[in-house]
Design an enzyme around this catalytic site. Structure first.
Site, PDB file in Angstrom:
ATOM      1  CD  GLU A  24      -1.797  -0.836   2.864  1.00  6.64           C
ATOM      2  OE1 GLU A  24      -2.150  -0.901   3.688  1.00  6.64           O
ATOM      3  OE2 GLU A  24      -3.058  -1.882   3.200  1.00  6.64           O
ATOM      4  N   GLY A  68       2.184   4.862  -0.480  1.00  8.82           N
ATOM      5  CA  GLY A  68       1.653   6.349  -0.866  1.00  8.82           C
ATOM      6  C   GLY A  68       3.067   7.344  -1.618  1.00  8.82           C
ATOM      7  NE  ARG A  78       4.977  15.961   4.186  1.00  8.14           N
ATOM      8  CZ  ARG A  78       6.214  16.013   4.568  1.00  8.14           C
ATOM      9  NH1 ARG A  78       6.537  16.856   4.095  1.00  8.14           N
ATOM     10  NH2 ARG A  78       6.957  15.076   5.852  1.00  8.14           N
ATOM     11  CB  CYS A 111      -3.020  35.371  10.693  1.00  8.56           C
ATOM     12  SG  CYS A 111      -3.462  36.401   9.963  1.00  8.56           S
ATOM     13  CE1 TYR A 128      -0.233  11.165   3.189  1.00  8.98           C
ATOM     14  CE2 TYR A 128       1.791  10.230   2.327  1.00  8.98           C
ATOM     15  CZ  TYR A 128       0.545  10.233   2.340  1.00  8.98           C
ATOM     16  OH  TYR A 128       0.026   8.488   2.758  1.00  8.98           O
TER      17      TYR A 128
HETATM   18  C1  PLP Z   1      -0.687   6.247   4.578  1.00 13.61           C
HETATM   19  C2  PLP Z   1      -1.310   4.855   4.969  1.00 13.61           C
HETATM   20  C3  PLP Z   1      -0.187   3.781   3.572  1.00 13.61           C
HETATM   21  C4  PLP Z   1       0.277   5.321   2.899  1.00 13.61           C
HETATM   22  O1  PLP Z   1       1.655   5.052   3.576  1.00 13.61           O
HETATM   23  P1  PLP Z   1       2.438   6.182   2.850  1.00 13.61           P
HETATM   24  O2  PLP Z   1       3.888   6.578   4.277  1.00 13.61           O
HETATM   25  O3  PLP Z   1       2.127   7.125   2.361  1.00 13.61           O
HETATM   26  O4  PLP Z   1       3.451   5.234   2.026  1.00 13.61           O
HETATM   27  C5  PLP Z   1      -0.667   2.588   3.343  1.00 13.61           C
HETATM   28  N1  PLP Z   1      -1.718   1.776   4.670  1.00 13.61           N
HETATM   29  C6  PLP Z   1      -1.887   2.306   5.109  1.00 13.61           C
HETATM   30  C7  PLP Z   1      -3.256   2.178   6.125  1.00 13.61           C
HETATM   31  C8  PLP Z   1      -2.073   3.856   5.991  1.00 13.61           C
HETATM   32  O5  PLP Z   1      -2.509   4.255   6.326  1.00 13.61           O
END
Ligand code: PLP
Length: 428
Positions: free
Chosen positions: A286, A288, A325, A355, A383
């Site tokens: 998964e 991101g 961030r 502000c 993000y």
């Molecule tokens: C946020 C998240 C990801 C992705 O995380 P990254 O650091 O962006 O790769 C994958 N799985 C779950 C359950 C998440 O909450």
């Protein structure tokens, strides 16, 4: 330093050419002139290359990359990954609607998150998503009820908290005992037995996700061994697991970090999976940030230079509502001039117009800038836009996707009419 091609570390598709910053074949000053600032610009090739690194790592395996879309959920970005055959990891009904609108295959969608509502469960069951990543025993019970009412069985994986330290920022570590995520390692077997006894559920897998911006292989290897220990126990109890999902979290180079490449990380992990006899199992990841983070920059204009006794401030037209961030995690984003200049640099705190004293984008940066110059905030693909807000009634920025010499606007700048549309000052 103004001639030729100076690539920035970690950003193979973002480089100064003849002194002007380009994303792939498109110059950023021209984009800023046409679309205004602040402006997010993404390299499609960077995203596809990042995905290809995972696909190389999994070559010959039964594996599915589910892009964790909360990192950047713009439809134009989702479409890039949907067209490349990706699955998606979602965390809300809103994300499900978005990813279906982008053309994703619902069978490749997995639904994570600690607080799924009944309505979101119904929506996901109706869409026939691939799997629910369940995060608590209470959620198992509710999902069983909702699925039973709907007359279907929900495919479930249970998120295990392997209690390993990902050695990252505390706000983005998720696999330690004190975190709200997942089910504790020593409750896992009982949770699986419970899930297997519920007629509305079909147990299909196990998952974990230990944190974000992880820059070493060791925490992944540690989590993998703990998950496999559990898989052995769960299967010995007569509950077969069709897939193993190791989450996301791989870091990117913001400021000289050297995370392992996705393919070499997975070669190491696959060696352990093979050694323990799980190498032929269906695998899910998964990612991101590592699929989009360094694909993007945010182009911003210098509004004012404000010299001070202790600090010089460089006030730009991007702010914490566009780039949250630094304010949220004290995160570092490199900031470079769009047009490389000559002459002396000065040290500035780069800040936005919002502000709040927390509205800084970079501290103590040596920059050669004048009012009206354009700067690029790097590593802004993940993000940033996905966390953007309307704080100070600022409209959210526009977004451009670049492919070669083509630039397409995938999100127009948010207008004040967009912001006011849903409000009813007289309560009518
Ligand atoms: C946020 C998240 C990801 C992705 O995380 P990254 O650091 O962006 O790769 C994958 N799985 C779950 C359950 C998440 O909450």
């Amino acid at each position: 330093m103004t001639n030729g091609d100076t690539r920035l570390p970690g950003h193979p598709h973002i480089a100064h050419r003849d002194g002007l910053l380009q994303v792939e074949g498109v110059a950023l000053d021209a984009l800023a002139k046409e679309h205004g600032t602040p402006l997010f610009v993404y390299s499609k090739q960077w995203m596809l290359d990042a995905l290809a690194a995972y696909q190389r790592g999994f070559e010959g395996r039964d594996a599915l990359v589910c892009y964790a879309m909360k990192a950047n959920s713009s439809l134009g970005v989702l479409r890039v990954f949907a067209e490349a055959g990706c699955g998606f990891d979602i965390v809300s009904g809103g994300e499900l609607a978005r990813v279906l609108a982008a053309g994703a295959d619902p069978a490749k969608v997995i639904f994570s998150g600690v607080g799924k509502t009944r309505a979101e469960m119904r929506q996901a069951l109706a869409a026939k998503i691939g799997c629910f990543n369940v995060e608590s025993e209470a959620e198992l019970e509710v999902l069983h009820q909702v699925a039973s009412e709907t007359g279907v069985r929900a495919a479930v994986s249970i998120r295990i908290n392997p209690n390993v330290d990902p050695k990252t920022h505390p706000y983005i570590s998720t696999g330690l005992k004190g975190n709200k995520f997942g089910i504790a390692h020593d409750r896992a077997l009982a949770a699986y037995r419970h899930a297997a006894s519920l007629s509305g559920l079909q147990v299909v897998g196990i998952d974990c996700h230990i944190g974000s911006q992880i820059t070493e292989a060791a925490p992944y290897l540690e989590a993998l061994e703990r998950v496999l220990d559990l898989v052995e126990q769960i299967e010995a109890a007569g509950i077969p697991l069709h897939h193993l999902d190791f989450g996301g979290g791989l870091g990117i180079d913001y400021h000289g970090e050297t995370p392992p490449a996705a393919d070499s990380l997975w070669l190491q992990l696959l060696a352990r999976l093979d050694a323990r006899g799980f190498g032929r199992r269906r695998l899910i990841v998964e990612p991101g940030r590592s699929l989009v983070g360094n694909a993007g920059v945010c182009v911003t204009e210098v509004l004012y230079l404000k010299p001070g006794e202790e600090k010089n401030f460089c006030i730009i037209d991007a702010a914490m509502n566009d780039l949250p961030r630094p304010a949220m995690y004290q995160a570092f984003h490199a900031i470079v001039p769009v047009r490389e200049g000559a002459g002396d640099s000065q040290t500035y705190d780069v800040v936005g117009p919002v502000c709040e004293s927390g509205d800084w984008i970079g501290r103590d940066r040596a920059l050669r800038v004048a009012e009206g110059d354009l700067l690029a905030v790097l590593s802004a693909g993940a993000y940033c836009m996905a966390m953007a807000s309307n704080y100070n009634s600022r409209g959210r920025a526009a977004e451009v996707l670049v492919s070669g010499t083509n630039a397409s606007v995938i999100r127009r700048r948010e207008s004040i009419e967009d912001q006011l549309r849903s409000e009813r000052p007289d309560g009518a």
